[in-house]
Design an enzyme around this catalytic site. Structure first.
Site, mmCIF file in Angstrom:
data_model
loop_
_atom_site.group_PDB
_atom_site.id
_atom_site.type_symbol
_atom_site.label_atom_id
_atom_site.label_comp_id
_atom_site.label_asym_id
_atom_site.label_seq_id
_atom_site.Cartn_x
_atom_site.Cartn_y
_atom_site.Cartn_z
ATOM 1 N N CYS A 114 0.815 -1.225 0.000
ATOM 2 C CA CYS A 114 0.000 0.000 0.000
ATOM 3 C C CYS A 114 0.844 1.269 0.000
ATOM 4 O O CYS A 114 0.359 2.341 -0.355
ATOM 5 C CB CYS A 114 -0.958 0.006 1.181
ATOM 6 S SG CYS A 114 -2.174 -1.313 1.075
ATOM 7 N N HIS A 250 -3.070 7.758 1.540
ATOM 8 C CA HIS A 250 -3.514 6.421 1.138
ATOM 9 C C HIS A 250 -4.928 6.223 1.672
ATOM 10 O O HIS A 250 -5.224 6.579 2.812
ATOM 11 C CB HIS A 250 -2.566 5.375 1.723
ATOM 12 C CG HIS A 250 -3.051 3.973 1.537
ATOM 13 N ND1 HIS A 250 -3.519 3.512 0.321
ATOM 14 C CD2 HIS A 250 -3.163 2.937 2.410
ATOM 15 C CE1 HIS A 250 -3.881 2.250 0.453
ATOM 16 N NE2 HIS A 250 -3.682 1.883 1.704
ATOM 17 N N ASN A 280 -10.024 0.397 -0.703
ATOM 18 C CA ASN A 280 -8.567 0.437 -0.596
ATOM 19 C C ASN A 280 -7.967 -0.189 -1.866
ATOM 20 O O ASN A 280 -8.060 -1.398 -2.062
ATOM 21 C CB ASN A 280 -8.141 -0.341 0.661
ATOM 22 C CG ASN A 280 -6.637 -0.318 0.883
ATOM 23 O OD1 ASN A 280 -5.870 0.046 -0.009
ATOM 24 N ND2 ASN A 280 -6.218 -0.735 2.063
#
Ligand code: UT7
Length: 323
Positions: A114, A250, A280
């Site tokens: 990520c 993020h 996500n």
């Protein structure tokens, strides 16, 4: 005078299929209310069968090149952040290179889950500052739907597919924080935390595997580490929170995003939020949010942007740039 890696184009791509939270409640013991209140996610996009990470990346790259008014062969390098490449090798980046018709330069993948786009941006910045490339296409692209365990309600409702891309170009700056372009980066990892977020398969173990996450543990690290890495990067270039126009974080969980903004002393009015629509998307989430933020008219030339991310590894970091 000093060289700065400056953003001259941005673009994104989302697969056609949109999956609303309610769809998960048909097969799992979950609800739109739980997903929305615990994560802020309302919907996400999933790639079609046969649609791969390099396909998503290719579309995002085309959009970014168009925005920059450049052709593929104007680019010296492609740095693609992904944990879900089409094949074990070659890199998804070289596949994008071919799909774009780019017959020069070089291309490679970066894998920091990520935090991948932060690591990719930092590497692209280094390529430009060292004179190895003048223009770099930096892409974040993922198909996390391929590594979901559809029986695990604690993870499969959280992730989505997508891609975003930036074109960076070497431009002359003054060497101060008034310059446009990447101003500072901060990268970190701590491999001792492997077991709280990982995929339980891979080439040198067995089958592709599925994503496994101890959500609460990752949450705890995120809240502790994200504001800190952002501040470390800001300190390197002498910028304080009141000089930041946008946090483009993020997009994992609205509660992490809000907690980090609060620690950075900034209201949510200064945060670009897309998690409700994308879920996500791992390494794709920051370039997606940058592109959507520009489209919405939030991000404007000259704005100071701080991006931060954390994910499997653990790996985490931040980038400060002036748009
Ligand atoms: O991008 C990479 C980094 N990843 C992240 O940043 C994710 C970080 N973690 C998180 O975002 C949050 O921890 C989650 C959204 C994953 C979970 O939120 P939470 O508030 O930490 O919930 P929890 O894991 O403590 O679960 C609370 C309860 C549990 O039930 P019990 O044990 O209290 O009875 C879970 O079993 O919620 C249950 N639960 C669900 N219930 C309905 C877990 N998933 C679901 C679900 N629907 N989908």
């Amino acid at each position: 005078m000093s060289i700065r890696a400056t953003v001259v184009g941005v673009g994104h791509y989302l697969p056609e299929r949109i999956v609303e939270n309610a769809e998960f409640a048909e097969t799992l013991d979950t609800s739109d209310e739980w997903i929305r209140s615990r994560s802020g996610i309302e919907r996400r996009h999933f790639a079609a069968e046969g649609e791969t990470t390099s396909d998503l990346a290719h579309h995002a790259a085309q959009a970014a090149l168009k925005d920059a008014g450049l052709e593929a062969n104007d680019i010296d390098a492609i740095v693609l952040a992904t944990s879900t490449a089409d094949l074990t090798f070659p890199s998804a980046a070289t596949m994008v290179q071919a799909k774009l018709g780019m017959t020069r330069g070089f291309a490679f993948d970066v894998q920091a889950v990520c935090a991948g786009f932060i690591f990719a941006l930092s590497n692209a910045d280094a390529l430009i500052l060292s004179g190895q490339a003048k223009r770099v296409l930096v892409i974040g692209a993922e198909t996390f739907s391929r590594i979901m365990d559809w029986q695990d309600r604690g993870t499969c409702v959280l992730f989505g597919d997508g891609a975003g891309a930036l074109v960076l170009e070497a431009q002359e700056g003054s060497g101060t924080n008034a310059d446009r372009g990447i101003l500072a980066t901060d990268l970190n990892s701590d491999g001792r935390h492997k077991d709280i977020l990982y995929v339980d398969g891979g080439v040198s173990t067995h089958s592709t595997g599925h994503l496994r996450m101890q959500g609460k543990e990752v949450f705890r690290h995120a809240v502790e580490k994200l504001a800190k890495t952002a501040h470390t990067a800001m300190d390197k270039i002498g910028l304080t929170s009141d000089q930041v126009d946008w946090i483009v974080p993020h997009q994992a969980n609205i509660r992490i995003i809000a907690g980090t903004a609060k620690k950075m002393g900034l209201p949510m009015d200064n945060v670009v939020v897309t998690v409700q629509d994308h879920g996500n998307t791992s390494a794709a989430s920051i370039p997606l949010a940058l592109s959507v933020g520009k489209q919405r008219g939030q991000i404007k030339p000259g704005d100071v942007i701080v991006s931060e991310a954390i994910g499997g590894g653990l790996a985490w970091g931040a980038v400060v740039l002036r748009w």
